[in-house]
Design a protein around this motif. Structure first.
Motif, PDB file in Angstrom:
ATOM      1  N   TYR A  36     -15.893   8.442   0.502  1.00 15.82           N
ATOM      2  CA  TYR A  36     -16.411   8.938  -0.725  1.00 15.82           C
ATOM      3  C   TYR A  36     -17.902   8.714  -1.120  1.00 15.82           C
ATOM      4  O   TYR A  36     -18.320   9.581  -1.997  1.00 15.82           O
ATOM      5  CB  TYR A  36     -15.778   7.988  -1.769  1.00 15.82           C
ATOM      6  N   PHE A  37     -18.609   7.793  -0.029  1.00 15.35           N
ATOM      7  CA  PHE A  37     -20.118   8.075  -0.233  1.00 15.35           C
ATOM      8  C   PHE A  37     -20.529   9.382   0.435  1.00 15.35           C
ATOM      9  O   PHE A  37     -21.813   9.569   0.240  1.00 15.35           O
ATOM     10  CB  PHE A  37     -20.580   6.761   0.706  1.00 15.35           C
ATOM     11  N   LEU A  38     -19.670  10.054   1.104  1.00 17.57           N
ATOM     12  CA  LEU A  38     -20.528  10.955   1.810  1.00 17.57           C
ATOM     13  C   LEU A  38     -20.097  12.459   1.629  1.00 17.57           C
ATOM     14  O   LEU A  38     -19.809  13.170   2.499  1.00 17.57           O
ATOM     15  CB  LEU A  38     -20.043  10.664   3.464  1.00 17.57           C
ATOM     16  N   ARG A  53     -27.250   8.484   2.996  1.00  7.98           N
ATOM     17  CA  ARG A  53     -27.738   7.590   4.021  1.00  7.98           C
ATOM     18  C   ARG A  53     -27.730   6.155   3.845  1.00  7.98           C
ATOM     19  O   ARG A  53     -27.437   5.307   4.593  1.00  7.98           O
ATOM     20  CB  ARG A  53     -28.789   8.182   4.731  1.00  7.98           C
ATOM     21  N   LEU A  54     -28.261   6.000   2.506  1.00 10.45           N
ATOM     22  CA  LEU A  54     -28.288   4.497   2.157  1.00 10.45           C
ATOM     23  C   LEU A  54     -27.078   4.033   2.095  1.00 10.45           C
ATOM     24  O   LEU A  54     -26.881   2.795   2.382  1.00 10.45           O
ATOM     25  CB  LEU A  54     -29.135   4.488   0.799  1.00 10.45           C
ATOM     26  N   ASP A  56     -32.831  -0.951  13.269  1.00  9.94           N
ATOM     27  CA  ASP A  56     -33.227   0.407  13.961  1.00  9.94           C
ATOM     28  C   ASP A  56     -32.552   1.597  13.363  1.00  9.94           C
ATOM     29  O   ASP A  56     -33.208   2.926  13.366  1.00  9.94           O
ATOM     30  CB  ASP A  56     -32.765   0.271  15.280  1.00  9.94           C
ATOM     31  N   ILE A  57     -31.276   1.648  13.155  1.00  6.23           N
ATOM     32  CA  ILE A  57     -30.343   2.728  12.710  1.00  6.23           C
ATOM     33  C   ILE A  57     -31.076   3.173  11.355  1.00  6.23           C
ATOM     34  O   ILE A  57     -31.333   4.280  11.013  1.00  6.23           O
ATOM     35  CB  ILE A  57     -29.045   2.194  12.441  1.00  6.23           C
ATOM     36  N   ALA A  58     -31.325   2.188  10.408  1.00  2.18           N
ATOM     37  CA  ALA A  58     -31.937   2.414   8.983  1.00  2.18           C
ATOM     38  C   ALA A  58     -33.048   3.130   9.256  1.00  2.18           C
ATOM     39  O   ALA A  58     -33.422   4.164   8.679  1.00  2.18           O
ATOM     40  CB  ALA A  58     -32.119   1.196   8.139  1.00  2.18           C
ATOM     41  N   GLN A  93     -37.849  -1.161   2.138  1.00  2.00           N
ATOM     42  CA  GLN A  93     -37.662  -1.978   1.031  1.00  2.00           C
ATOM     43  C   GLN A  93     -36.366  -1.801   0.677  1.00  2.00           C
ATOM     44  O   GLN A  93     -35.630  -2.827   0.096  1.00  2.00           O
ATOM     45  CB  GLN A  93     -38.382  -1.134  -0.168  1.00  2.00           C
ATOM     46  N   ASP A  94     -35.531  -0.497   0.811  1.00  2.28           N
ATOM     47  CA  ASP A  94     -34.022  -0.465   0.322  1.00  2.28           C
ATOM     48  C   ASP A  94     -33.172  -1.284   1.544  1.00  2.28           C
ATOM     49  O   ASP A  94     -32.209  -2.064   1.081  1.00  2.28           O
ATOM     50  CB  ASP A  94     -33.687   0.792   0.505  1.00  2.28           C
TER      51      ASP A  94
END
Length: 252
Positions: free
Chosen positions: A15-17, A124-125, A151-153, A161-162
Motif C-alpha cells: 500500500y506504500f508503493l 522510498r521513505l 547505506d540503503i537509505a 534527517q528523515d
C-alpha cells in the motif's frame, strides 16, 4: 520476551508503493487488481523489495523467528497482487533466499529501485520505514543492521534527517515498551476475545482476524485520517503482545 510489534506494517506493505507512476507501470506492485508479470521478477519492484528485505534480515548473521514470520506474510501479500500468485510467491522466496547470502549488490539493487520511484520520495521513505521495522522487530537494532539500513537509505536518496527521525521513533517506541508493565495472561486472552481453554489454533485464527481488522495500511488505502491510523497501529501492538504472551503460555 519481545512481542510481535508493528506486524501490520508489513502484512500489506505494497500500500506504500502504489501511486503516481508514469513510465514502466508494469514494473510496479499494483494492489486492487491482479497483474500479469512482464519481464523478470528480479527487476520488478516486488523482486527488488524482497531483495532488500533479505539484506536487512540477514545483516546480523541470522534471521530471527519474528523476522521470518513478517517476511513470510509480506511475500504472501505481494504475491497475491499477481496472477499465478502461488508461482510468484515461490519465485519471491527464491529471490529472498538467494539475496540473503550476499551483500555485494545491495547498493546496486537500491539504485535500481530509485529508477522505479524517481518522482516518489514518500514511497522510498516508506520502504526505509518498513526495513527499519524489520530490523527492530526482535527488539534489537544491531550495529550491522544500522549500517546496512543507513547505506540503503543513502542509495535510495533518503535524506539523513528523515532516516535519523525514523530510527529515533523506533528507539523511543521500544524504550517505552520496555518500561511499561507487562500484560497479564488474563488480559491477553480478554484482548483477543478467546477463553483460556481455547486451542492454539483457535487463538491463531482469532489473532489473524484481528490483525486484518485493525490493519492501518488497509485503513490508509480507504482514506482514513492519521489519528485513526495511529489508533489502529497502537491497537495492533497490544494485539501482538497478547498473542505472543498466549503463545508462550501454551508452549508453542
Amino acid at each position: 520476551m519481545n512481542s510481535l510489534l508493528f506486524l501490520v506494517l508489513v502484512i500489506a506493505l505494497y500500500y506504500f508503493l502504489t501511486k503516481n507512476y508514469k513510465t514502466s507501470n508494469y514494473q510496479h506492485i499494483r494492489p486492487g487488481r491482479k497483474q500479469q508479470l512482464q519481464g523478470a521478477l528480479k527487476d520488478h519492484e516486488a523482486g527488488l523489495l524482497v531483495a532488500l528485505m533479505a539484506k536487512v534480515a540477514k545483516a546480523d548473521g541470522k534471521v530471527s523467528e519474528l523476522e521470518a514470520q513478517l517476511i513470510g506474510l509480506t511475500l504472501t501479500d505481494i504475491a497475491n497482487t499477481f496472477e499465478e500468485a502461488t508461482h510468484i510467491r515461490e519465485e519471491l522466496k527464491a529471490i529472498y533466499n538467494r539475496e540473503k547470502e550476499t551483500f555485494e549488490n545491495t547498493l546496486m539493487i537500491a539504485k535500481q529501485y530509485v529508477q522505479l520511484s524517481r518522482s516518489n520520495y514518500p514511497k522510498r521513505l516508506g520502504l526505509i520505514e518498513y526495513l527499519l521495522n524489520l530490523a527492530f522487530i526482535d527488539g534489537e537494532f544491531s550495529a550491522a543492521e544500522r549500517m546496512i539500513t543507513e547505506d540503503i537509505a543513502r542509495a535510495l536518496e533518503v535524506c539523513s534527517q528523515d532516516f535519523e527521525r525514523l530510527v529515533a521513533r523506533f528507539q523511543a517506541f521500544y524504550a517505552q515498551k520496555n518500561t511499561q508493565k507487562a500484560m497479564t495472561l488474563a488480559n491477553a486472552y480478554a484482548l483477543l476475545g478467546v477463553s483460556q481453554s481455547a486451542s492454539f489454533d483457535e487463538v491463531k485464527k482469532r489473532y489473524r482476524a484481528l490483525v486484518r481488522e485493525h490493519h492501518p495500511d488497509v485503513l490508509m488505502g480507504q482514506g482514513a485520517g492519521q489519528d485513526i491510523i495511529d489508533q489502529a497501529t497502537e491497537k495492533l501492538q497490544e494485539i501482538n503482545e497478547a498473542y505472543e504472551l498466549i503463545k508462550k503460555h501454551k508452549g508453542t
